[in-house]
Each structure stands twice: as C-alpha cells, then as structure tokens.
Design a protein around this motif. Structure first.
Motif, PDB file in Angstrom:
ATOM      1  N   SER A   9       0.812  -1.219   0.000  1.00 25.73           N
ATOM      2  CA  SER A   9       0.000   0.000   0.000  1.00 25.73           C
ATOM      3  C   SER A   9       0.844   1.268   0.000  1.00 25.73           C
ATOM      4  O   SER A   9       0.301   2.367  -0.150  1.00 25.73           O
ATOM      5  CB  SER A   9      -0.932   0.022   1.223  1.00 25.73           C
ATOM      6  N   GLY A  10       2.153   1.125   0.185  1.00 27.38           N
ATOM      7  CA  GLY A  10       3.031   2.293   0.189  1.00 27.38           C
ATOM      8  C   GLY A  10       3.969   2.323   1.373  1.00 27.38           C
ATOM      9  O   GLY A  10       4.137   1.322   2.085  1.00 27.38           O
ATOM     10  N   TRP A  23      -0.620   4.514  -2.039  1.00 31.02           N
ATOM     11  CA  TRP A  23      -1.288   4.414  -3.337  1.00 31.02           C
ATOM     12  C   TRP A  23      -2.497   3.496  -3.306  1.00 31.02           C
ATOM     13  O   TRP A  23      -3.130   3.286  -4.332  1.00 31.02           O
ATOM     14  CB  TRP A  23      -0.312   3.988  -4.424  1.00 31.02           C
ATOM     15  N   LYS A  24      -2.828   2.968  -2.132  1.00 29.09           N
ATOM     16  CA  LYS A  24      -4.059   2.222  -1.945  1.00 29.09           C
ATOM     17  C   LYS A  24      -4.788   2.790  -0.724  1.00 29.09           C
ATOM     18  O   LYS A  24      -4.152   3.362   0.162  1.00 29.09           O
ATOM     19  CB  LYS A  24      -3.768   0.734  -1.739  1.00 29.09           C
ATOM     20  N   PRO A  25      -6.109   2.646  -0.645  1.00 28.15           N
ATOM     21  CA  PRO A  25      -6.844   3.167   0.507  1.00 28.15           C
ATOM     22  C   PRO A  25      -6.353   2.582   1.826  1.00 28.15           C
ATOM     23  O   PRO A  25      -6.199   1.366   1.959  1.00 28.15           O
ATOM     24  CB  PRO A  25      -8.290   2.753   0.222  1.00 28.15           C
ATOM     25  N   VAL A  26      -6.085   3.464   2.794  1.00 30.37           N
ATOM     26  CA  VAL A  26      -5.648   3.060   4.127  1.00 30.37           C
ATOM     27  C   VAL A  26      -6.401   3.888   5.165  1.00 30.37           C
ATOM     28  O   VAL A  26      -7.159   4.797   4.819  1.00 30.37           O
ATOM     29  CB  VAL A  26      -4.119   3.250   4.301  1.00 30.37           C
ATOM     30  N   LYS A  44      -9.175   7.118   4.894  1.00 31.56           N
ATOM     31  CA  LYS A  44     -10.136   7.507   5.930  1.00 31.56           C
ATOM     32  C   LYS A  44      -9.739   8.814   6.615  1.00 31.56           C
ATOM     33  O   LYS A  44     -10.596   9.613   6.984  1.00 31.56           O
ATOM     34  CB  LYS A  44     -10.258   6.396   6.973  1.00 31.56           C
ATOM     35  N   HIS A  45      -8.427   9.017   6.777  1.00 31.34           N
ATOM     36  CA  HIS A  45      -7.931  10.224   7.429  1.00 31.34           C
ATOM     37  C   HIS A  45      -6.699  10.725   6.673  1.00 31.34           C
ATOM     38  O   HIS A  45      -5.807   9.943   6.337  1.00 31.34           O
ATOM     39  CB  HIS A  45      -7.542   9.948   8.887  1.00 31.34           C
ATOM     40  N   TYR A  46      -6.663  12.036   6.428  1.00 31.99           N
ATOM     41  CA  TYR A  46      -5.525  12.668   5.764  1.00 31.99           C
ATOM     42  C   TYR A  46      -4.875  13.680   6.706  1.00 31.99           C
ATOM     43  O   TYR A  46      -5.561  14.405   7.428  1.00 31.99           O
ATOM     44  CB  TYR A  46      -5.959  13.427   4.509  1.00 31.99           C
TER      45      TYR A  46
END
Length: 335
Positions: A9-10, A23-26, A44-46
């Motif tokens: 996922s990165g 690069w994938k949803p986390v 979900k959170h940035y």
C-alpha cells in the motif's frame, strides 16, 4: 527499514500506524503534497500542510476527512514525533520527518532547492535515513535560474503579440502554472486561465497562497479579448477543440524534459522552456548531502544511475525503492 517500511500500500511507519503518500486506501495517510501520484482518493484520514487543504478537497472531494498543520509543528502518535518541513516543490509540499527513540527518517516527497517565490523554500532536515526522488537524476539535467527562464518566456510572448498571435503556454495546473502566472510581465497583455488552472488558483488563494488572480476562459469570453494575450492551460488541453478559440496562436510547454533535444518536437509545441518543479542533478546532490543521512532510499526516476553515483563517488549508501510515484511527466494530464 524499521521505522519506515515499503508495503503493497506504500511507505508505512508501523510504530505510528501511518502511511506516507499511500497508493491504496488506508486508514491514516500523511500526504507530502497534493499532486495526484502522492495524494490519492480513498483514505479515511488525511494529514497534510495547510496550503494543501483546499486543493486536496478540490481534487478528492469536499467531504474528505483532512487535518492540516503548519511547518515545524510536530504531532506525536504512539511515541513517534511527526513534523512537516518545506520541500519547495509546490505550495504546501512537505518533507515528512519521523523521529522515534533517537532515530530520524525523512520522506522528502518531491522537491526542488531553488526558491521559486511561491512555495515555502526547501529546508534540509538532518536525519539518519532520507527518502529522495531522483526524477532528473542524470548529469545532463542542469537548470538555469528561473529569472532567466521567465525572461525568455516574456520575450517570446511579446514577440508573438507583436506578430498578432496569441500565446498558449502548457504547464501543470498545480504548482507550475501559478509559478508562471506570478512571474509574467502583465504590461505585455492580458492573461487567462484554463478552467483546471483557474479552479486550482482559487483553491490556493483560499488557503492564503499569493497567486495573481487572472480571468478564466469561458464560452462567453469574446474572442477579441484574447488578442495578444497569454493563456495558461494544462498539458491535457493540447490539441483539443478548446484551442480553436485562440487562433492564431503559438504554443509553448514548460517542463524539465525540454532539457532533452527532441522533447519539444515530440510534444508538438512551438516552443519549449526548461522549467521544472523538481531538483536537477546538482540540486539532488546538494539536498542529500545537507541531510547528512547515512542511508538514502531513491524513488522514481534515474534511481540506478544516481544511486551508483551516491555510492561510488560520495560514499553514501543508497537503496532503490519500487514505488508508484511518477514524478514529472511530459504527458501528464492532471498535474
């Protein structure tokens, strides 16, 4: 890596349970900057810098869950001190510093060392491990000062206007477009923006970034308004029916790739200007040496050649990382 690991996922910090530019949803993502290959939909959170907030909402949706901080304003998650530091790439671009039990790792995202007057200037952060791009990691890449490049752009624009031609200049809608707009000689003529550029301008202005507020091209803009003007558009507009309203015109493109012979011909533009928001060969070396890092991880670009130079000439241990970061692309459609 221990404090930082490369996962499907990165880049992941297990101690803080956060990803950097995944690069994938986390669940939790720390974002270096708002370009599409680093800031993706679905988290979900940035966490990002203040100047990235409105642009990220523009691109990812107004309903994203985003928390922003300033530079050198640390937060602590499970004992890991996380802070953002200027990367000089575009407004809001940040190096992510992770500090835990005496060890410091810095993920630089994309960066340049020349102060462009728009972004917060790059600040080296001393660390044990440094994750660096090397988009232009070959000795052939050596940038002229932006003052000289903008002098060339303004001279070319005036020449076109004197010949009764309009000027269309292609540049990434986030970062490079605003850098150009702020350095145009407005005594030559009017300046207009493609919708993608104008929308980005408004988002940055809303976040307090100083951008000259120019007019958006619309269907209702009279064609005679464009006489002698300069229009800023993203590369995706090149060769589209949208261009017809500006005829007669000359086209130019701003990119580090213009440094390579033949790149302008392949882009089908009339003029090419070597203007990049990434560090050149010397800039990369300067930035890396300033960190005093014991180990450097290299992403996207000429990783093999640049890594070999770091190890054999500078005695800096380097490791190539296979990531989905793309860096500067001549055919980019979004950034």
């Amino acid at each position: 890596m221990s404090l930082l690991e490369l996962t499907p996922s990165g880049l992941y910090c297990p101690q803080a349970d956060i990803f950097i530019d995944p690069w994938k949803p986390v669940d939790k993502a720390v974002i270096t900057h708002a370009h599409a290959d680093h800031s993706r939909w679905g988290m979900k959170h940035y966490l990002a810098h203040h100047h990235s907030e409105e642009v990220m909402k523009l691109r990812l949706g107004q309903d994203i869950n985003i928390h922003t901080v300033g530079y050198n304003d640390p937060i602590s998650i499970n004992g890991v001190d996380i802070s953002l530091h200027p990367a000089g790439h575009i407004p809001g671009s940040s190096q992510i510093k992770l500090a835990y039990k005496g060890k410091i790792v810095v993920v630089s995202g994309d960066y340049k060392v020349e102060d462009d007057g728009l972004s917060a200037a790059f600040e080296p952060v001393k660390c044990h491990e440094f994750v660096s791009e090397c988009t232009f990691g070959l000795p052939i890449y050596k940038w002229e000062s932006q003052d000289l490049i903008f002098q060339k752009i303004n001279t070319w624009w005036k020449s076109n206007a004197d010949q009764g031609r309009n000027t269309v200049l292609f540049a990434y809608s986030l970062g490079k477009a605003q850098r150009i707009i702020n350095n145009l000689d407005l005594s030559i003529g009017e300046v207009f923006a493609h919708g993608a550029v104008w929308n980005t301008n408004q988002a940055l202005i809303a976040n307090g970034v100083k951008v000259v507020d120019i007019e958006k091209v619309t269907q209702d803009t009279p064609k005679n308004r464009f006489k002698g003007s300069l229009i800023i558009a993203p590369p995706s507009a090149m060769g589209t029916p949208w261009m017809k309203k500006f005829s007669p015109y000359r086209t130019g493109i701003c990119s580090g790739w213009m440094n390579i012979r033949g790149a302008r011909r392949r882009s089908a533009a009339d003029a090419g200007f070597v203007l990049s928001d990434h560090a050149d060969w010397e800039g990369l070396i300067t930035a890396i040496q300033a960190t005093e890092a014991e180990k450097v991880y290299l992403t996207h670009g000429s990783t093999a050649v640049f890594g070999k130079y770091l190890q054999e000439e500078l005695r800096i241990h380097s490791v190539e990382l296979e990531t989905l970061f793309e860096g500067d692309r001549l055919d980019a459609s979004e950034d």
